[in-house]
Design a protein around this motif. Structure first.
Motif, mmCIF file in Angstrom:
data_model
loop_
_atom_site.group_PDB
_atom_site.id
_atom_site.type_symbol
_atom_site.label_atom_id
_atom_site.label_comp_id
_atom_site.label_asym_id
_atom_site.label_seq_id
_atom_site.Cartn_x
_atom_site.Cartn_y
_atom_site.Cartn_z
ATOM 1 N N ASP A 180 8.933 11.968 103.997
ATOM 2 C CA ASP A 180 8.512 12.049 105.308
ATOM 3 C C ASP A 180 7.111 11.057 105.195
ATOM 4 O OD1 ASP A 180 9.770 13.839 106.614
ATOM 5 O OD2 ASP A 180 8.654 15.456 105.730
ATOM 6 N N ILE A 181 6.392 11.061 103.977
ATOM 7 C CA ILE A 181 5.208 10.302 103.801
ATOM 8 C C ILE A 181 5.152 9.688 102.504
ATOM 9 C CG2 ILE A 181 2.560 10.450 103.777
ATOM 10 C CD1 ILE A 181 2.882 13.100 105.412
ATOM 11 N N VAL A 182 4.493 8.372 102.426
ATOM 12 C CA VAL A 182 4.474 7.715 100.927
ATOM 13 C C VAL A 182 2.901 7.423 100.943
ATOM 14 C CG1 VAL A 182 4.897 5.841 99.600
ATOM 15 C CG2 VAL A 182 6.956 7.034 100.912
ATOM 16 N N ALA A 183 2.413 7.972 99.714
ATOM 17 C CA ALA A 183 0.915 7.613 99.697
ATOM 18 C C ALA A 183 0.756 6.984 98.231
ATOM 19 C CB ALA A 183 0.336 8.888 99.511
ATOM 20 N N ILE A 184 0.126 5.720 98.229
ATOM 21 C CA ILE A 184 -0.125 4.881 97.073
ATOM 22 C C ILE A 184 -1.503 5.204 96.828
ATOM 23 C CG2 ILE A 184 -0.368 2.476 96.370
ATOM 24 C CD1 ILE A 184 2.263 1.784 97.945
ATOM 25 N N VAL A 185 -1.721 5.671 95.243
ATOM 26 C CA VAL A 185 -3.081 6.213 94.983
ATOM 27 C C VAL A 185 -3.356 5.066 93.741
ATOM 28 C CG1 VAL A 185 -4.035 7.640 93.535
ATOM 29 C CG2 VAL A 185 -2.271 8.465 95.258
ATOM 30 N N ARG A 186 -4.371 4.503 93.586
ATOM 31 C CA ARG A 186 -4.899 3.687 92.794
ATOM 32 C C ARG A 186 -6.267 4.233 92.122
ATOM 33 N NH1 ARG A 186 -3.633 -0.825 95.568
ATOM 34 N NH2 ARG A 186 -1.588 -0.598 94.777
ATOM 35 N N LEU A 187 -6.113 4.324 90.741
ATOM 36 C CA LEU A 187 -7.264 4.673 90.010
ATOM 37 C C LEU A 187 -7.578 3.831 88.787
ATOM 38 C CD1 LEU A 187 -5.710 8.310 89.498
ATOM 39 C CD2 LEU A 187 -8.045 7.828 90.755
ATOM 40 N N SER A 188 -8.985 3.672 88.387
ATOM 41 C CA SER A 188 -9.369 2.877 87.366
ATOM 42 C C SER A 188 -9.121 3.480 85.904
ATOM 43 C CB SER A 188 -10.921 2.548 87.460
ATOM 44 O OG SER A 188 -11.595 3.879 87.434
ATOM 45 N N GLU A 189 -8.672 4.856 85.991
ATOM 46 C CA GLU A 189 -8.639 5.418 84.553
ATOM 47 C C GLU A 189 -7.413 6.392 84.695
ATOM 48 O OE1 GLU A 189 -10.720 5.459 81.702
ATOM 49 O OE2 GLU A 189 -11.836 3.888 82.733
ATOM 50 N N TYR A 190 -6.638 6.238 83.638
ATOM 51 C CA TYR A 190 -5.297 7.228 83.640
ATOM 52 C C TYR A 190 -6.017 8.635 83.601
ATOM 53 C CZ TYR A 190 -1.434 9.548 81.318
ATOM 54 O OH TYR A 190 -0.368 10.251 80.952
ATOM 55 N N ASP A 191 -7.028 8.961 82.857
ATOM 56 C CA ASP A 191 -7.341 10.279 82.700
ATOM 57 C C ASP A 191 -7.873 10.746 84.188
ATOM 58 O OD1 ASP A 191 -6.957 9.896 79.994
ATOM 59 O OD2 ASP A 191 -9.010 9.747 79.482
ATOM 60 N N HIS A 192 -8.083 10.059 85.171
ATOM 61 C CA HIS A 192 -8.306 10.700 86.542
ATOM 62 C C HIS A 192 -7.235 11.348 87.324
ATOM 63 C CE1 HIS A 192 -12.260 8.304 86.473
ATOM 64 N NE2 HIS A 192 -12.179 8.962 85.434
ATOM 65 N N LEU A 193 -6.098 10.994 86.837
ATOM 66 C CA LEU A 193 -4.931 10.964 87.568
ATOM 67 C C LEU A 193 -4.529 12.398 87.788
ATOM 68 C CD1 LEU A 193 -2.762 9.035 88.650
ATOM 69 C CD2 LEU A 193 -1.372 9.680 86.619
ATOM 70 N N ASP A 194 -4.608 13.262 86.783
ATOM 71 C CA ASP A 194 -4.374 14.949 87.019
ATOM 72 C C ASP A 194 -4.965 15.294 88.017
ATOM 73 O OD1 ASP A 194 -2.480 17.039 86.310
ATOM 74 O OD2 ASP A 194 -4.045 18.128 85.743
ATOM 75 N N ASP A 195 -6.371 15.060 87.895
ATOM 76 C CA ASP A 195 -7.563 15.787 89.127
ATOM 77 C C ASP A 195 -7.133 15.262 90.326
ATOM 78 O OD1 ASP A 195 -8.740 17.475 87.364
ATOM 79 O OD2 ASP A 195 -10.304 15.788 86.914
ATOM 80 N N VAL A 196 -6.848 13.805 90.498
ATOM 81 C CA VAL A 196 -6.738 13.520 91.772
ATOM 82 C C VAL A 196 -5.457 14.008 92.422
ATOM 83 C CG1 VAL A 196 -6.222 11.479 93.195
ATOM 84 C CG2 VAL A 196 -8.309 11.411 91.566
ATOM 85 N N VAL A 197 -4.191 13.881 91.495
ATOM 86 C CA VAL A 197 -3.011 14.142 92.193
ATOM 87 C C VAL A 197 -2.473 15.616 92.082
ATOM 88 C CG1 VAL A 197 -0.258 13.834 92.100
ATOM 89 C CG2 VAL A 197 -2.053 11.740 91.567
#
Lengths: 93, 93, 93, 93, 93, 93, 93, 93, 93, 93
Positions: free
Chosen positions: I39-56
């Motif tokens: 239904d939806i596609v969201a594109i996430v952009r982060l400066s650090e790989y290590d933030h990925l789990d927290d954000v997603v």
């Protein structure tokens, strides 16, 4: 003559009674409980294409115990003559 | 009496001749070209379970033009009496 | 002799007791909890094709803890002699 | 004792010879041609887990006529005693 | 040494706590939350094949927050020596 | 530290040599031939996210014998400390 | 002119009323109950791409009785002239 | 009046010419290149159910550039009156 | 810079509000409601790989109205320069 | 403004050059090589819906090295303002 092959997934505890209910529908010619992804296959034969929606969508698919159905409609029947003559004699080839 | 419902995917340019070849196999009672994922459905009826592998694996699946088949075997036939009496009278319900 | 291979998905918290219940059914020859898409595989062996629906649909599939089943029916058994002689000696080849 | 259930898709014209080749492998206890998505099911029984890769990946999957295989490995066998005693007596329940 | 790779789908709101619970199981060597169809991958390593069902079916799969699991069992480990020596030095190649 | 779990489908006759070729890639920490839909699972560990495309797309996926791959990338590693200390002691729990 | 083909799965007992509700939406040009995986196909035609989300997501997909929808959007319409002239004359070819 | 919705996968380099060839078939009322799993959707309308196999299996599916097709047949058309009056006026709702 | 493409299935009646909630998350650069399976596609952009789990995992996937998500993580971004310069000029090519 | 998200499966040995070729197409705003079922995701942005078929079907899908594509078309873009202002500042939230 229009033939529809209706594959049925039934509630796990009610497969046999669902198959019996399907077999009692007048246009339903054959009902099988089957191996594989589906539980029951019902073969419906109608004289008119225009009756199809009433029989399949309006009646057959509303039978209690059915979870999901998928219908394959015949484009053509390749041995219609034989179907008019019945089965039961000289089967195996 | 053992019934097998064989779903057939045929080569795109040879669906009609493949269906005709299937209809010519003695134990094959009905053949339909159909809508949906599969191209042809053949219904095979045998007097003996032990003939099944010869007819389906040894003969029917080797017909030219077939790409892939999948067989559903009937656990039980719910209106066997009717099948012995043929079709063609008083169809629609 | 008719063999059916019944793949079973069971409730996540009841896999072991479901497997035990399946193993207690007389016609069930082997029961395995397995890796992959299915949780349990049960192998059923019957002397008569006509008992199949009673055993599989009427009894086995109604066991508590089962969520979904799919049955593969053997067209043919390729080493039936060996099955009559049992296992347990000289396994690895 | 380790049991693997190997599902096999074979070339359409070579199912029977492929099944025979599988049945000739020493650790293969049972081979069935089956209905459904797969063509053949082979049941492999080994005394040692460490032989598994040699038998399945190194030998069995290389048999001519095989197109694709998928293996389910048994976590546990629920009626191992029975398997040591063989089949053939008092089947149907 | 037997290795099982267990893919886990967890409840959407409890992925992190489920991963932590998996990581606390003694035989679980690695736990990752991952991209794609599955939420978590747990790698289990056991000295004995016979402990597998107890650890995976009897314990790990019953952890709260798990919706569904699927296990891939290793036929063979191709760099077992390296696994005994640990990671952390000279990673990138 | 970035971990990628690469699932590999290999040519049926070359699974073992493909697994060996994967195990020889420096960043590949573990390689297993596995049961189920995939043939091989390789676990890649890198110090830098920026090396990932070179190692996986540019090198690993080009290994001879590979038919198809699918990568799951770890969002997070839940027991990274343990990974730095190696395996091999006190496995079963 | 923008065309969207919306495939609809409806509640098993409410397929006909759901199809009627879809047919009453002004931009919906055609509604069919169909064989196969989906129950209903609705064809939506809009003068402006910018109205699409309001009509499909904001209105059509919220109709009671709908379980799931999937939309195919036309990249291009290959016989737009004919669509402006209506049907009903000289159909079969 | 019988309506069939034929979904077509075409060769990647020949989608546009395949769509044009489909649009030139007399009974084909609408042709769209579409987003998603399929490349083209063709809507066929016939006055007689008995012409269906000739048009779809015998003619349409044999068009060059087609890789695979799947047909959904309408059980019922919910706004047939509108179809007889054409499109093009007062579209958006 | 790390980019994740998160595909979202939302509750049928809450797609628009779910998309808005996703668009309000700071690292979410683009949000689209889309045709097809998701239904939806969201594109996430982060400066650090290590933030990925927290954000997603820790934040984005817990948004109300989400039923299921699947994330594709970018191995590499092929036109990163362009992304730093923004859109809006000279679009069509 | 119309946005299409094109998922691409490329030949295993040519993923990087295919991604570069996609990135060179003027309307292609972003190109990522990605984890999971697809190899590459390309995001296309056009000022006019009517250009879509030419750009995607007529040009982009014909790029060498592509095996299969699937397009999701945006019904709506939820943060279009932000897209006009570019990225690169204050990313993580």
């Amino acid at each position: 003559m229009v033939t529809a092959i209706v594959m049925v997934q039934a509630e796990r505890l009610r497969i046999q009674e669902t198959a019996e209910a399907l077999a009692a529908v007048p246009s339903v010619r054959e009902v099988y409980s089957v191996t594989g992804e589906w539980d029951i296959v019902a073969i419906v034969r109608l004289s008119e294409y225009d009756h199809l929606d009433d029989v399949v969508t309006g009646h057959l698919r509303k039978i209690d115990g059915i979870v999901r159905t998928q219908t394959m409609l015949a484009f053509r029947t390749y041995n219609e003559d034989m179907l008019d003559q019945g089965f039961g004699i000289g089967l195996d080839g």
